[in-house]
Design an enzyme around this catalytic site. Structure first.
Site, PDB file in Angstrom:
ATOM      1  NE  ARG A 244      33.235  50.337  15.880  1.00  0.00           N
ATOM      2  CZ  ARG A 244      32.210  50.276  16.716  1.00  0.00           C
ATOM      3  NH1 ARG A 244      32.591  49.771  17.866  1.00  0.00           N
ATOM      4  NH2 ARG A 244      30.945  50.332  16.324  1.00  0.00           N
ATOM      5  CD  GLU A 273      36.039  43.992  15.629  1.00  0.00           C
ATOM      6  OE1 GLU A 273      36.934  44.181  16.586  1.00  0.00           O
ATOM      7  OE2 GLU A 273      34.792  44.122  15.683  1.00  0.00           O
ATOM      8  CG  HIS A 291      32.991  44.016  18.549  1.00  0.00           C
ATOM      9  ND1 HIS A 291      33.430  44.742  17.439  1.00  0.00           N
ATOM     10  CD2 HIS A 291      32.251  44.591  19.265  1.00  0.00           C
ATOM     11  CE1 HIS A 291      32.749  46.068  17.527  1.00  0.00           C
ATOM     12  NE2 HIS A 291      31.959  46.069  18.557  1.00  0.00           N
TER      13      HIS A 291
HETATM   14  C1  GLV Z   1      29.226  48.324  19.134  1.00  0.00           C
HETATM   15  O1  GLV Z   1      30.542  48.081  18.917  1.00  0.00           O
HETATM   16  C2  GLV Z   1      28.768  49.478  19.059  1.00  0.00           C
HETATM   17  O2  GLV Z   1      29.253  50.404  18.653  1.00  0.00           O
HETATM   18  O3  GLV Z   1      27.306  49.681  19.459  1.00  0.00           O
END
Ligand code: GLV
Length: 331
Positions: A244, A273, A291
């Protein structure tokens, strides 16, 4: 005369696979967002009025203030394994069930972690930019020299399901020495299956050639990697973040990459982001992706379907497949 009770109202906050929305329509009165508009908090609060359930993605924060405005809410299904966008204690305090989408994305996300690791070590995106820019006029012995992956030391910070899947790839696929640090040490059989050895955080930082971050984000893991940690790493090391944004201090990382404190980074997630720290965008020794670690067709579908299955299970049977706060089911 039989009158059927109205279907519970479900807010789907973002665009998702239309056929999954169609499936949800069989059980819910769905308010969806096929144009994928980014709602303000105010707009989100307005749309949540009268909803019994909400299907969220990692971009939508569901916090106490929003919940206070949504007294009828009974369930929040997050289409992600990470759930730092949800205030879980606030949901639990209100007896609202929360679910996430673990397991279905583990291998796909680990694949992408490895893709970023390889691309970063072997300078794949930098090489492509160089070629497309017309610099390739002859073969040279020292063009775009990178760092080896096979036989090197893979460090993993956060050893949950995805960390373990990355460890298996490193140990069994690339002959890497795998070390990890985690809140708790894995049992011996799991360590053996992953080919990984538990070390202190300091040893992990000091010895990893490629350090992959796979820990959940929380106030406690905010800026786990800042300049002090980067300075403990090898100058030839690379850092991979598929966890993250916020786990890494992106400004410090950009400075470290510019000053040669570490060699390179591969980043799929960013502080704030979809904004990316402007200094990162100017550097060649960083591979950037938006991401997408779980973004294979099959896996994003599986995530959407698992979120839907959780919603349907709860509203039809009072159950959930992957609850985050199962205690609310037994209240
Ligand atoms: C994506 O970032 C997730 O946590 O599934």
């Amino acid at each position: 005369m039989h009158t059927s009770s109205p279907q519970p109202r479900l807010l789907v906050t973002r665009a998702i696979f239309p056929d999954v929305v169609d499936r949800l329509r069989q059980h819910f009165e769905v308010i969806d967002n096929p144009e994928d508009a980014l709602w303000t908090r105010e707009q989100m609060g307005d749309r949540l009025q009268g909803c019994a359930a909400v299907l969220t993605t990692p971009s939508e924060a569901i916090d106490g203030e929003l919940l206070a405005r949504s007294p009828g809410l009974r369930m929040c299904a997050n289409m992600a394994v990470g759930y730092n966008n949800l205030d879980l204690p606030a949901l639990t305090a209100r007896g609202i069930l929360a679910t996430n989408t673990p397991d279905v994305l583990t291998e796909t996300t680990a694949d992408f972690g490895f893709a970023l690791l390889l691309a970063t070590a072997r300078r794949v995106t930098e090489a492509e930019r160089w070629l497309r820019d017309g610099h390739w006029t002859k073969w040279r012995y020292d063009t775009l020299l990178g760092r080896d992956v096979h036989g090197s030391t893979l460090g993993i910070l956060g050893m949950g399901r995805i960390g373990q899947a990355i460890a298996r790839r490193g140990a069994h696929g690339f002959g890497m020495r795998v070390i990890y640090h985690n809140r708790s040490q894995l049992d011996a059989a799991t360590e053996q299956a992953c080919g990984a050895r538990y070390v202190s955080r300091e040893t992990l930082l000091r010895e990893a050639d490629h350090l992959v971050l796979v820990l959940p984000y929380s106030a406690g893991t905010h800026h786990s990697i800042g300049m002090a940690e980067l300075r403990q790493m090898k100058p030839g090391a690379s850092l991979i973040n598929i966890a993250r944004g916020g786990i890494v201090d992106d400004a410090a990382l950009a400075r470290a990459l510019r000053e040669g404190v570490i060699a390179a980074a591969g980043l799929d997630v960013f502080e704030g982001e979809p904004q990316v720290h402007p200094d990162l965008l100017t550097l060649d020794n960083v591979v950037l992706s938006p991401h997408i670690a779980s973004a294979s067709e099959a896996t994003r579908r599986a995530m959407a379907n698992l979120a839907a299955d959780n919603l349907i299970a709860f509203f039809t049977r009072g159950e959930a497949l992957t609850p985050l706060n199962p205690e609310v089911l037994t209240r």
